[in-house]
Design an enzyme around this catalytic site. Sequence first.
Site, mmCIF file in Angstrom:
data_model
loop_
_atom_site.group_PDB
_atom_site.id
_atom_site.type_symbol
_atom_site.label_atom_id
_atom_site.label_comp_id
_atom_site.label_asym_id
_atom_site.label_seq_id
_atom_site.Cartn_x
_atom_site.Cartn_y
_atom_site.Cartn_z
ATOM 1 N N ASN A 221 0.781 -0.966 0.291
ATOM 2 C CA ASN A 221 -0.196 -0.156 -0.034
ATOM 3 C C ASN A 221 1.117 1.003 0.256
ATOM 4 O OD1 ASN A 221 0.567 0.832 3.154
ATOM 5 N ND2 ASN A 221 -0.700 -0.885 3.366
ATOM 6 N N ASP B 130 -4.500 -6.153 5.896
ATOM 7 C CA ASP B 130 -5.552 -6.731 6.020
ATOM 8 C C ASP B 130 -5.117 -8.201 5.358
ATOM 9 O OD1 ASP B 130 -6.467 -5.262 7.651
ATOM 10 O OD2 ASP B 130 -7.334 -3.916 6.590
ATOM 11 N N LYS C 96 8.171 -17.243 -10.009
ATOM 12 C CA LYS C 96 6.798 -16.621 -11.103
ATOM 13 C C LYS C 96 5.717 -16.848 -12.184
ATOM 14 C CE LYS C 96 7.508 -12.647 -14.154
ATOM 15 N NZ LYS C 96 7.924 -12.306 -15.098
ATOM 16 N N ASP D 116 -4.660 -9.114 13.875
ATOM 17 C CA ASP D 116 -4.481 -8.056 13.877
ATOM 18 C C ASP D 116 -2.917 -7.678 15.156
ATOM 19 O OD1 ASP D 116 -4.403 -5.253 15.322
ATOM 20 O OD2 ASP D 116 -6.449 -5.531 14.536
ATOM 21 N N ILE D 117 -2.074 -7.323 14.462
ATOM 22 C CA ILE D 117 -0.896 -7.181 15.196
ATOM 23 C C ILE D 117 -1.201 -5.681 16.818
ATOM 24 C CG2 ILE D 117 1.456 -5.828 15.681
ATOM 25 C CD1 ILE D 117 1.673 -6.642 12.052
ATOM 26 N N PHE E 175 -2.888 3.652 15.427
ATOM 27 C CA PHE E 175 -3.396 4.981 14.661
ATOM 28 C C PHE E 175 -4.828 4.555 13.340
ATOM 29 C CE2 PHE E 175 -0.590 8.048 13.666
ATOM 30 C CZ PHE E 175 0.182 7.945 14.509
ATOM 31 N N LYS F 3 -13.378 2.863 16.497
ATOM 32 C CA LYS F 3 -11.758 1.019 16.500
ATOM 33 C C LYS F 3 -11.228 1.276 17.882
ATOM 34 C CE LYS F 3 -10.427 1.564 12.613
ATOM 35 N NZ LYS F 3 -9.337 1.967 10.788
ATOM 36 N N LYS G 13 -10.763 -2.117 19.396
ATOM 37 C CA LYS G 13 -9.169 -2.878 19.538
ATOM 38 C C LYS G 13 -9.403 -2.329 20.937
ATOM 39 C CE LYS G 13 -7.550 -2.048 15.257
ATOM 40 N NZ LYS G 13 -7.120 -2.357 14.194
HETATM 41 N N1 CTP Z 1 -3.364 -2.689 12.619
HETATM 42 C C1 CTP Z 1 -2.606 -3.750 12.724
HETATM 43 N N2 CTP Z 1 -2.596 -5.145 12.278
HETATM 44 C C2 CTP Z 1 -3.245 -5.166 11.403
HETATM 45 C C3 CTP Z 1 -4.228 -3.752 11.541
HETATM 46 C C4 CTP Z 1 -4.194 -2.936 11.694
HETATM 47 O O1 CTP Z 1 -1.654 -3.841 13.508
HETATM 48 N N3 CTP Z 1 -3.441 -6.642 10.670
HETATM 49 C C5 CTP Z 1 -3.078 -1.383 13.173
HETATM 50 C C6 CTP Z 1 -2.410 -0.192 12.666
HETATM 51 O O2 CTP Z 1 -1.676 -0.328 12.020
HETATM 52 C C7 CTP Z 1 -3.328 0.573 13.339
HETATM 53 C C8 CTP Z 1 -5.295 0.517 13.686
HETATM 54 O O3 CTP Z 1 -4.591 -2.046 13.399
HETATM 55 O O4 CTP Z 1 -2.427 1.582 14.245
HETATM 56 C C9 CTP Z 1 -5.538 0.845 12.330
HETATM 57 O O5 CTP Z 1 -5.881 0.050 11.191
HETATM 58 P P1 CTP Z 1 -6.657 -0.092 10.318
HETATM 59 O O6 CTP Z 1 -6.102 -0.207 8.504
HETATM 60 O O7 CTP Z 1 -6.586 1.987 9.900
HETATM 61 O O8 CTP Z 1 -7.378 -0.390 10.516
HETATM 62 P P2 CTP Z 1 -8.294 -1.518 10.699
HETATM 63 O O9 CTP Z 1 -8.001 -2.547 11.946
HETATM 64 O O10 CTP Z 1 -7.313 -2.186 9.218
HETATM 65 O O11 CTP Z 1 -10.384 -2.064 10.233
HETATM 66 P P3 CTP Z 1 -10.444 -1.069 8.552
HETATM 67 O O12 CTP Z 1 -9.381 -1.695 7.801
HETATM 68 O O13 CTP Z 1 -12.109 -1.678 8.861
HETATM 69 O O14 CTP Z 1 -10.863 0.005 8.287
#
Ligand code: CTP
Length: 407
Positions: free
Chosen positions: A213, A282, A292, A311-312, A332, A346, A350
């Site tokens: 991304n 995600d 390849k 989700d870390i 964040f 969120k 979390k």
């Molecule tokens: N985060 C994480 N691990 C993941 C996804 C997200 O640690 N697999 C953490 C990001 O570093 C950030 C927070 O979760 O601090 C929110 O990330 P964001 O991408 O905005 O939200 P998501 O939890 O992925 O939810 P959504 O995609 O529905 O907005």
Amino acid sequence: MQDLAGKHIVLGLTGGIACYKSAELCRLFVKAGATVQVVMTEAAEQFITPVTMQALSGRTVYTSQWNTREPNNMPHINLSREADAIVLAPCSADFVARLVQGRSDDLLSLMCLARPMDRVPLLIAPAMNREMWAHPATQRNLMQVSADGATMLGVGSGWQACGETGDGRMLEPAQLLEDITAFFQPKLLAEQKVLVTAGPTFEALDPIRGITNHSSGKMGFAIARAAREAGAEVTLVAGPVHLPTPRGVTRVDVISAQDMLEATTRAAQSASIFVATAAVADWRPATHSDQKIKKDGSGKTPVLNFVENADILLTVAKSERAQAKKLFCVGFAAESENLAEHAKAKRERKGIPLLVGNIGPLTFGQDDNALLLVDAKGVRELPRAPKLTLARELMTEIAARLPDWRV
Ligand code: CTP
């Protein structure tokens, strides 16, 4: 950024070839908003002229303690009283030895001895040949000067002007500027261990391609730098980005979300603050091809299946350490609309004390950003500013919340 605005720095040069770097250092101080008064020893004048340093600092250089320009003829008193810091760069082995003995037979050593120790810090950037640096006499002297209240800025390692390779080079001007800027920041997070995730992750499809991304990592790197400036011990788990590591920060490079999860959960075991700025993918491809994936000419496109990544932030926030309130977790949220609403939801989801919202398309790759802080009490906006400024403000906000949260 005018990080040194309002600061008056006395820049002392002693005899060493690294004096050529002091010209750049002086320029960087001035660009950062400081006023600079240069003082040179007789030996320093062998390496660079006072004319160069005068032109760059915009002030007449002092080279002698006998100076009728000063009404009281006491430049060692006058110069040291108006300084916010005295920076010796380069500081030769001989000059370190002179500081140890409290010698005062030239203006610079006299001024160091005469400085009011309680309010004028002495910062030292040594520069010398590697053998001189490693010599027990030098190391002993450096320890003594530190014990006497000076701050050592360290040395670099690498090719030396004498043709040898090793430790003892003066740090580069930009490194010195970063360290000296850090020195002036309030130590709001002293004793804290801060863990930061930053950047995107890269989820490989095959050895050539993958999914990632637009995250640049700049916000996370700014947070790691601000945390270190605030006195914390900092570990930065970074996805694939090409950003320089902030000074004094331990960096762990990772590629995929799974790598990031592993590195982060390991470091979280001893951290006291966790800031998750990484834009973690995600999903990852359900299968990874060792070779390849080739077009077969039929026009058929590959079908990609995905599995969800862990989700870390959620994993760390649910850990025993975080639940026992030994680890303050900050998330964040990168959103594209309805920031406050999404950010509040969120934070609840979390289970973390603080969530920082920002609008993704307005921050990715930019040097500035605007943040929305959401905690149990409500919402607070940090208006658009450079990411480092916001990162410093965020450290202040975190430090302010720690005492209440821990009880
Ligand atoms: N985060 C994480 N691990 C993941 C996804 C997200 O640690 N697999 C953490 C990001 O570093 C950030 C927070 O979760 O601090 C929110 O990330 P964001 O991408 O905005 O939200 P998501 O939890 O992925 O939810 P959504 O995609 O529905 O907005």
